[in-house]
Design a protein around this motif. Structure first.
Motif, mmCIF file in Angstrom:
data_model
loop_
_atom_site.group_PDB
_atom_site.id
_atom_site.type_symbol
_atom_site.label_atom_id
_atom_site.label_comp_id
_atom_site.label_asym_id
_atom_site.label_seq_id
_atom_site.Cartn_x
_atom_site.Cartn_y
_atom_site.Cartn_z
ATOM 1 N N ALA A 260 0.837 -1.206 0.000
ATOM 2 C CA ALA A 260 0.000 0.000 0.000
ATOM 3 C C ALA A 260 0.867 1.248 0.000
ATOM 4 C CB ALA A 260 -0.928 -0.002 1.218
ATOM 5 N N ARG A 261 1.936 1.250 0.791
ATOM 6 C CA ARG A 261 2.843 2.408 0.824
ATOM 7 C C ARG A 261 3.515 2.622 -0.520
ATOM 8 N NH1 ARG A 261 5.614 1.338 6.740
ATOM 9 N NH2 ARG A 261 4.134 2.582 7.942
ATOM 10 N N ARG A 262 3.932 1.530 -1.163
ATOM 11 C CA ARG A 262 4.558 1.651 -2.484
ATOM 12 C C ARG A 262 3.589 2.256 -3.496
ATOM 13 N NH1 ARG A 262 7.543 -4.167 -3.061
ATOM 14 N NH2 ARG A 262 9.305 -3.698 -1.718
ATOM 15 N N ARG A 263 2.350 1.757 -3.498
ATOM 16 C CA ARG A 263 1.368 2.277 -4.454
ATOM 17 C C ARG A 263 1.063 3.751 -4.181
ATOM 18 N NH1 ARG A 263 -0.628 -3.268 -4.271
ATOM 19 N NH2 ARG A 263 -1.826 -2.815 -2.385
ATOM 20 N N LEU A 264 0.948 4.118 -2.903
ATOM 21 C CA LEU A 264 0.675 5.513 -2.559
ATOM 22 C C LEU A 264 1.833 6.408 -2.989
ATOM 23 C CD1 LEU A 264 -1.182 7.589 -1.242
ATOM 24 C CD2 LEU A 264 -0.051 7.072 0.940
ATOM 25 N N ARG A 265 3.063 5.987 -2.711
ATOM 26 C CA ARG A 265 4.226 6.778 -3.135
ATOM 27 C C ARG A 265 4.241 6.946 -4.640
ATOM 28 N NH1 ARG A 265 7.173 3.902 0.653
ATOM 29 N NH2 ARG A 265 7.981 2.538 -0.963
ATOM 30 N N GLY B 95 4.146 10.672 -6.270
ATOM 31 C CA GLY B 95 5.318 11.267 -6.886
ATOM 32 C C GLY B 95 5.853 10.581 -8.104
ATOM 33 N N GLY B 96 5.110 9.646 -8.636
ATOM 34 C CA GLY B 96 5.583 8.963 -9.822
ATOM 35 C C GLY B 96 6.770 8.060 -9.550
ATOM 36 N N VAL B 97 6.956 7.648 -8.301
ATOM 37 C CA VAL B 97 8.057 6.778 -7.920
ATOM 38 C C VAL B 97 7.738 5.367 -8.359
ATOM 39 C CG1 VAL B 97 9.380 5.875 -5.958
ATOM 40 C CG2 VAL B 97 8.565 8.231 -5.939
ATOM 41 N N SER B 98 8.745 4.634 -8.766
ATOM 42 C CA SER B 98 8.564 3.249 -9.182
ATOM 43 C C SER B 98 8.020 2.411 -8.040
ATOM 44 C CB SER B 98 9.907 2.676 -9.638
ATOM 45 O OG SER B 98 9.785 1.300 -9.853
ATOM 46 N N THR B 99 7.185 1.431 -8.375
ATOM 47 C CA THR B 99 6.651 0.532 -7.362
ATOM 48 C C THR B 99 7.522 -0.708 -7.221
ATOM 49 O OG1 THR B 99 5.214 -0.519 -8.987
ATOM 50 C CG2 THR B 99 4.261 1.274 -7.671
ATOM 51 N N GLU B 100 8.682 -0.734 -7.908
ATOM 52 C CA GLU B 100 9.602 -1.856 -7.777
ATOM 53 C C GLU B 100 10.200 -1.872 -6.382
ATOM 54 O OE1 GLU B 100 10.085 -4.227 -10.132
ATOM 55 O OE2 GLU B 100 8.475 -3.162 -11.140
ATOM 56 N N ALA B 101 10.693 -3.034 -5.994
ATOM 57 C CA ALA B 101 11.286 -3.194 -4.659
ATOM 58 C C ALA B 101 12.448 -2.226 -4.485
ATOM 59 C CB ALA B 101 11.763 -4.627 -4.471
ATOM 60 N N GLY B 102 12.531 -1.684 -3.315
ATOM 61 C CA GLY B 102 13.600 -0.769 -2.953
ATOM 62 C C GLY B 102 13.746 -0.770 -1.459
ATOM 63 N N PRO B 103 14.552 0.129 -0.933
ATOM 64 C CA PRO B 103 14.714 0.160 0.520
ATOM 65 C C PRO B 103 13.400 0.483 1.212
ATOM 66 C CG PRO B 103 15.834 2.018 -0.524
ATOM 67 C CD PRO B 103 15.323 1.140 -1.610
#
Length: 78
Positions: free
Chosen positions: A48-53, A57-65
């Motif tokens: 959910a946090r990844r999708r919201l980000r 901001g157009g940030v990738s939803t790929e795995a990251g820190p």
């Protein structure tokens, strides 16, 4: 930048985000509320946090820190 409309965030995402951000529940407590395991809740929250980000901001939803989970109080609690 376009403004995010709450209806653009899926209800399931809003629910998990609301439990930790508004209700200030731990992952274990929120898992009890939703009737799932702590691990399942943690994964739902991460996604959910990844999708919201991504929406904000157009940030990738790929795995990251993982994001820092401690809220900042630098704005005086506002």
């Amino acid at each position: 930048m376009s403004r995010l409309v709450p209806d653009q965030v899926p209800e399931a995402d809003r629910e998990v985000l609301r439990l930790v951000a508004w209700e200030r529940l731990t992952a274990a407590e929120a898992a009890v509320v939703l009737g799932c395991s702590r691990a399942t809740f943690a994964m739902r929250l991460l996604r959910a946090r990844r999708r919201l980000r991504a929406q904000l901001g157009g940030v990738s939803t790929e795995a990251g820190p993982a994001p820092r989970t401690t809220p900042s109080l630098s704005n005086g609690g506002r």
